[in-house]
Design a protein around this motif. Sequence first.
Motif, PDB file in Angstrom:
ATOM      1  N   ARG A  55       0.830  -1.215   0.000  1.00 15.94           N
ATOM      2  CA  ARG A  55       0.000   0.000   0.000  1.00 15.94           C
ATOM      3  C   ARG A  55       0.868   1.271   0.000  1.00 15.94           C
ATOM      4  NH1 ARG A  55      -4.950  -0.930  -1.911  1.00 15.94           N
ATOM      5  NH2 ARG A  55      -5.555  -3.011  -1.299  1.00 15.94           N
ATOM      6  N   ASP A  57       2.571   4.979  -0.527  1.00 21.78           N
ATOM      7  CA  ASP A  57       2.056   6.353  -0.444  1.00 21.78           C
ATOM      8  C   ASP A  57       2.219   7.062  -1.790  1.00 21.78           C
ATOM      9  OD1 ASP A  57       1.626   6.532   2.573  1.00 21.78           O
ATOM     10  OD2 ASP A  57       3.726   5.901   2.461  1.00 21.78           O
ATOM     11  N   GLU A  82      -7.274  -4.698  -8.169  1.00 21.10           N
ATOM     12  CA  GLU A  82      -6.516  -4.341  -6.957  1.00 21.10           C
ATOM     13  C   GLU A  82      -5.350  -3.414  -7.304  1.00 21.10           C
ATOM     14  OE1 GLU A  82      -7.640  -7.428  -7.822  1.00 21.10           O
ATOM     15  OE2 GLU A  82      -7.247  -8.838  -6.183  1.00 21.10           O
ATOM     16  N   GLU A  85      -6.702   0.077  -7.995  1.00 17.10           N
ATOM     17  CA  GLU A  85      -7.141   0.650  -6.718  1.00 17.10           C
ATOM     18  C   GLU A  85      -5.939   1.138  -5.897  1.00 17.10           C
ATOM     19  OE1 GLU A  85      -9.071  -1.166  -2.782  1.00 17.10           O
ATOM     20  OE2 GLU A  85     -10.139  -1.777  -4.612  1.00 17.10           O
ATOM     21  N   THR A  86      -4.843   0.363  -5.921  1.00 17.60           N
ATOM     22  CA  THR A  86      -3.620   0.719  -5.183  1.00 17.60           C
ATOM     23  C   THR A  86      -3.020   2.012  -5.734  1.00 17.60           C
ATOM     24  OG1 THR A  86      -3.196  -1.635  -4.825  1.00 17.60           O
ATOM     25  CG2 THR A  86      -1.367  -0.151  -4.398  1.00 17.60           C
ATOM     26  N   GLN A  88      -4.689   4.348  -7.467  1.00 13.02           N
ATOM     27  CA  GLN A  88      -5.665   5.425  -7.229  1.00 13.02           C
ATOM     28  C   GLN A  88      -5.600   5.968  -5.801  1.00 13.02           C
ATOM     29  OE1 GLN A  88      -9.079   3.219  -8.473  1.00 13.02           O
ATOM     30  NE2 GLN A  88      -8.896   3.809 -10.630  1.00 13.02           N
ATOM     31  N   GLN A  89      -5.238   5.112  -4.855  1.00 14.73           N
ATOM     32  CA  GLN A  89      -5.188   5.527  -3.452  1.00 14.73           C
ATOM     33  C   GLN A  89      -3.865   6.212  -3.079  1.00 14.73           C
ATOM     34  OE1 GLN A  89      -6.197   1.959  -1.281  1.00 14.73           O
ATOM     35  NE2 GLN A  89      -8.389   2.175  -1.691  1.00 14.73           N
ATOM     36  N   ALA A  90      -2.923   6.204  -4.016  1.00 16.36           N
ATOM     37  CA  ALA A  90      -1.607   6.808  -3.758  1.00 16.36           C
ATOM     38  C   ALA A  90      -1.459   8.140  -4.495  1.00 16.36           C
ATOM     39  CB  ALA A  90      -0.511   5.847  -4.207  1.00 16.36           C
TER      40      ALA A  90
END
Length: 268
Positions: A55, A57, A82, A85-86, A88-90
């Motif tokens: 995950r 940053d 996945e 999504e990883t 997009q979240q960073a």
Amino acid sequence: MRGKRIVLCASRKLEEMTTLIEKQGGIALVRSAQGTVFSKERELEDEIRAVIAMRPDWFIFTTGVGVEALLQASERGGIKEEWMETIQQANVAARGYKTVAALKKIGISPIAVSDDGTTKGLIRSLKEHSFAKKQVVVQLHGDTAPTLKKFLEENGAAYTELLPYRHVAPDREVLEKLYEEVIHRKVDAVCFTAAIQVRFLFSFVKEQKDIELFCQALNEDVIACAVGKVTAEALQEEGVTRVVVPELERMGAMIVTLSQYFERQLQG
């Protein structure tokens, strides 16, 4: 370029470049420093899974083909959702317009982009962000980007490299021959079409030969020519202070620019 001996370190488009050099009156010598590139397939899928579990940053993408290769590998491994999504979240950063275009194609807008397509430009855009204790994943494509790694580590980042391809070093005998030709001034110019060629050649010289002697020859007598900014930057990072580089990042433009450089030398 009449009578000039021009080394080509590339492994593709050699016929076209040789023809261009010969039309300008030069002599083309092929000394491929590209090495061999293999897709990592299953190994890459495992590396992507490890990054998803991490995950991160930050993601820093340096090539458009790298973005696409990672997406294809995630699809093959059944983990595309996945993976997306990883990312997009960073926070996402990118070097070069092709990289930005590849990211936009999959709906990702980087928050930091190099202003000139180089690693130095990328670092300038990253300076306003904090990397202390941040997990940063950097996608590379052959070029080790030592300046970027140093910047991130000095700013407290936990640094992870992700290479979609495995690069096997070029023939040692070819590198040895090129080294001898450069230090003995038996060639007039060396043309590099990718940063990986620079890294392989200079790593060999540093490990096996005299790097100071080699750089001296390039800085004083033998012209180093790069196809574009990223390749020129790799040469500069290795200690080459004089690099001929075309405005248009194309192999043909590189040969024409080199020919014009020789013409100016004759006139001056």
